[in-house]
Design a protein around this motif. Sequence first.
Motif, PDB file in Angstrom:
ATOM      1  N   ASN A  58       0.804  -1.304   0.043  1.00  8.78           N
ATOM      2  CA  ASN A  58      -0.038  -0.045  -0.046  1.00  8.78           C
ATOM      3  C   ASN A  58       0.779   1.230   0.209  1.00  8.78           C
ATOM      4  N   PHE A  59       0.210   2.508  -0.337  1.00 11.91           N
ATOM      5  CA  PHE A  59       0.651   3.826  -0.417  1.00 11.91           C
ATOM      6  C   PHE A  59       0.165   4.415   0.626  1.00 11.91           C
ATOM      7  N   ILE A  60       0.850   4.776   1.744  1.00 16.73           N
ATOM      8  CA  ILE A  60       0.010   5.164   2.897  1.00 16.73           C
ATOM      9  C   ILE A  60       0.871   6.631   3.186  1.00 16.73           C
ATOM     10  N   SER A  61      -0.117   7.715   3.619  1.00 18.03           N
ATOM     11  CA  SER A  61       0.369   8.887   4.093  1.00 18.03           C
ATOM     12  C   SER A  61      -0.247   9.126   5.601  1.00 18.03           C
ATOM     13  N   ILE A  62       0.698   9.735   6.368  1.00 17.51           N
ATOM     14  CA  ILE A  62       0.535   9.900   7.541  1.00 17.51           C
ATOM     15  C   ILE A  62       0.498  11.498   7.585  1.00 17.51           C
ATOM     16  N   ILE A  63      -0.577  12.285   8.055  1.00 21.04           N
ATOM     17  CA  ILE A  63      -0.691  13.660   8.185  1.00 21.04           C
ATOM     18  C   ILE A  63      -1.333  13.923   9.541  1.00 21.04           C
ATOM     19  N   GLY A  64      -1.121  15.415   9.742  1.00 18.53           N
ATOM     20  CA  GLY A  64      -1.599  15.816  11.016  1.00 18.53           C
ATOM     21  C   GLY A  64      -0.775  17.025  11.561  1.00 18.53           C
ATOM     22  N   ILE A  77      -3.658   8.521   7.108  1.00 17.84           N
ATOM     23  CA  ILE A  77      -3.872   8.284   8.486  1.00 17.84           C
ATOM     24  C   ILE A  77      -3.569   9.789   8.997  1.00 17.84           C
ATOM     25  N   LEU A  78      -4.759  10.098   9.749  1.00 17.32           N
ATOM     26  CA  LEU A  78      -4.849  11.443  10.375  1.00 17.32           C
ATOM     27  C   LEU A  78      -4.368  11.245  11.880  1.00 17.32           C
ATOM     28  N   ILE A  79      -3.434  11.951  12.468  1.00 14.09           N
ATOM     29  CA  ILE A  79      -2.984  12.227  13.708  1.00 14.09           C
ATOM     30  C   ILE A  79      -2.985  13.331  14.410  1.00 14.09           C
ATOM     31  N   LYS A  80      -3.650  13.167  15.481  1.00 15.81           N
ATOM     32  CA  LYS A  80      -3.830  14.721  16.416  1.00 15.81           C
ATOM     33  C   LYS A  80      -3.336  14.479  17.715  1.00 15.81           C
ATOM     34  N   ASP A  81      -2.470  15.001  18.460  1.00 10.90           N
ATOM     35  CA  ASP A  81      -2.298  15.161  19.969  1.00 10.90           C
ATOM     36  C   ASP A  81      -1.963  13.520  20.137  1.00 10.90           C
ATOM     37  N   GLY A  82      -1.066  12.842  19.151  1.00 10.82           N
ATOM     38  CA  GLY A  82      -0.707  11.612  19.525  1.00 10.82           C
ATOM     39  C   GLY A  82      -1.653  10.296  19.419  1.00 10.82           C
ATOM     40  N   GLN A  83      -2.896  10.583  18.696  1.00 14.12           N
ATOM     41  CA  GLN A  83      -3.848   9.824  18.748  1.00 14.12           C
ATOM     42  C   GLN A  83      -4.259   9.864  17.380  1.00 14.12           C
ATOM     43  N   ILE A  84      -4.833   8.404  16.880  1.00 16.99           N
ATOM     44  CA  ILE A  84      -5.038   8.462  15.490  1.00 16.99           C
ATOM     45  C   ILE A  84      -6.586   8.920  15.425  1.00 16.99           C
ATOM     46  N   LYS A  85      -6.952   9.760  14.581  1.00 15.42           N
ATOM     47  CA  LYS A  85      -8.331  10.391  14.493  1.00 15.42           C
ATOM     48  C   LYS A  85      -9.131   9.772  13.463  1.00 15.42           C
ATOM     49  N   ALA A  86      -8.485   9.351  12.430  1.00 20.23           N
ATOM     50  CA  ALA A  86      -9.165   8.894  11.171  1.00 20.23           C
ATOM     51  C   ALA A  86      -8.279   8.074  10.566  1.00 20.23           C
ATOM     52  N   THR A  87      -8.624   7.148   9.905  1.00 21.02           N
ATOM     53  CA  THR A  87      -7.858   6.376   8.727  1.00 21.02           C
ATOM     54  C   THR A  87      -8.590   5.462   7.917  1.00 21.02           C
ATOM     55  N   GLY A  88      -8.227   5.407   6.512  1.00 18.93           N
ATOM     56  CA  GLY A  88      -8.959   4.657   5.462  1.00 18.93           C
ATOM     57  C   GLY A  88      -8.653   5.557   4.002  1.00 18.93           C
ATOM     58  N   SER A  89      -9.570   5.569   3.373  1.00 16.34           N
ATOM     59  CA  SER A  89      -9.342   5.888   1.885  1.00 16.34           C
ATOM     60  C   SER A  89      -9.267   7.498   2.004  1.00 16.34           C
ATOM     61  N   VAL A 131     -11.280   9.799   4.825  1.00 16.16           N
ATOM     62  CA  VAL A 131     -10.341  10.562   6.082  1.00 16.16           C
ATOM     63  C   VAL A 131     -10.586  12.215   5.753  1.00 16.16           C
ATOM     64  N   ILE A 132     -10.202  12.468   4.453  1.00 20.01           N
ATOM     65  CA  ILE A 132     -10.361  14.109   4.179  1.00 20.01           C
ATOM     66  C   ILE A 132     -11.620  14.445   3.942  1.00 20.01           C
ATOM     67  N   THR A 133     -12.375  14.700   5.216  1.00 20.68           N
ATOM     68  CA  THR A 133     -13.682  15.367   4.921  1.00 20.68           C
ATOM     69  C   THR A 133     -13.462  16.744   5.775  1.00 20.68           C
ATOM     70  N   LYS A 134     -14.533  17.337   5.497  1.00 20.94           N
ATOM     71  CA  LYS A 134     -14.564  18.780   6.034  1.00 20.94           C
ATOM     72  C   LYS A 134     -14.394  18.924   7.495  1.00 20.94           C
ATOM     73  N   GLU A 135     -15.522  17.808   7.920  1.00 26.13           N
ATOM     74  CA  GLU A 135     -15.358  17.794   9.608  1.00 26.13           C
ATOM     75  C   GLU A 135     -13.898  17.231  10.185  1.00 26.13           C
ATOM     76  N   ASN A 136     -13.362  16.050   9.490  1.00 27.60           N
ATOM     77  CA  ASN A 136     -12.026  15.793   9.960  1.00 27.60           C
ATOM     78  C   ASN A 136     -11.033  16.850   9.980  1.00 27.60           C
ATOM     79  N   ILE A 137     -10.980  17.528   8.979  1.00 21.48           N
ATOM     80  CA  ILE A 137      -9.871  18.706   8.780  1.00 21.48           C
ATOM     81  C   ILE A 137     -10.020  19.754   9.535  1.00 21.48           C
ATOM     82  N   GLU A 138     -11.173  20.235   9.644  1.00 21.69           N
ATOM     83  CA  GLU A 138     -11.734  21.342  10.629  1.00 21.69           C
ATOM     84  C   GLU A 138     -11.170  20.806  12.120  1.00 21.69           C
ATOM     85  N   PHE A 139     -11.564  19.756  12.536  1.00 20.89           N
ATOM     86  CA  PHE A 139     -11.385  19.473  13.880  1.00 20.89           C
ATOM     87  C   PHE A 139      -9.644  19.300  14.170  1.00 20.89           C
TER      88      PHE A 139
END
Length: 259
Positions: free
Chosen positions: A30-36, A211-223, A227-235
Amino acid sequence: MYTLEVKDLSFSYGKKAVLKNISLNIEKGNFISIIGPNGSGKSTLLKNLNNLYKPDNGSIFLDGLNIKKVKPRELAMKIALVPQNTVIDYDFTVEDIVLMGRHPYKGRFQKEDESDYRIVNEAMEMTNTLYLKDRIITEISGGERQRVIIAKALAQNPSIILLDEPTSHLDINHQIEILNLLRKLNQEKGTTIVVVIHDINLASRYSDEIILIKDGQIKATGSPQKVITKENIEFAYNINVEIDMNKYSNSLYLTPINE
Ligand SMILES: Nc1ncnc2c1ncn2[C@@H]1O[C@H](COP(=O)(O)OP(=O)(O)OP(=O)(O)O)[C@@H](O)[C@H]1O
Ligand SMILES: [Mg+2]
């Protein structure tokens, strides 16, 4: 089978808890990106995955084996890490640096042979660094050095490459070139790619999974779509955004909106 499995991993620097109960599975090929956000723990996670840091709790399995039990040399044949900031103070040539990628394959006093030089040459060709071959590593630009460090990782011939912001010093042409190269390795050699990247649009365009990480925790993971939703990114980033499809790249496109 998952090539990397992280189970309930926690890590702290002294008393400062940085990664909190991280569990994730990375599928082979797989090709995985980690953002946060900055400081969320992305680099710390990569260093745990490469066994540079030992978790306080939890475990990491590489192809089913606990990485605590994998010898450094064997680990280096399977995983290459391209760190966020590589400081090299010695007067090595670019070719010397890339040759270091062959170390795990050599006995203690064994010299590099023709096949090592061939692999090194190929790695430099792929990263467009061959013209720098005889230059001193401290005397080239930041972007050139970034590509040399990636060439060294390729020379390791790993099945997994972890890259920490590999495009951060690169101009837009070389950003795309490196991401295309990673995609090519991924598609043609089946190399598993795990890349920490701040550019959410590029992450969406190149990744099977984010994989979306915030404050050392995974907040969302998947396609990317998941993951790239208005809600997740704004949060995660505390900004207002709008998300569309980009008609040229046929991938999600995020625009920050000022209030
Ligand atoms: N060697 C260290 N000693 C102590 N604290 C550290 C160390 N390295 C990082 N930290 C802290 O751990 C947290 C996570 O750092 P990390 O470098 O993993 O973040 P990051 O997500 O990679 O951030 P960035 O996007 O800025 O690269 C931060 O609060 C940082 O200050
Ligand atoms: Mg970092």
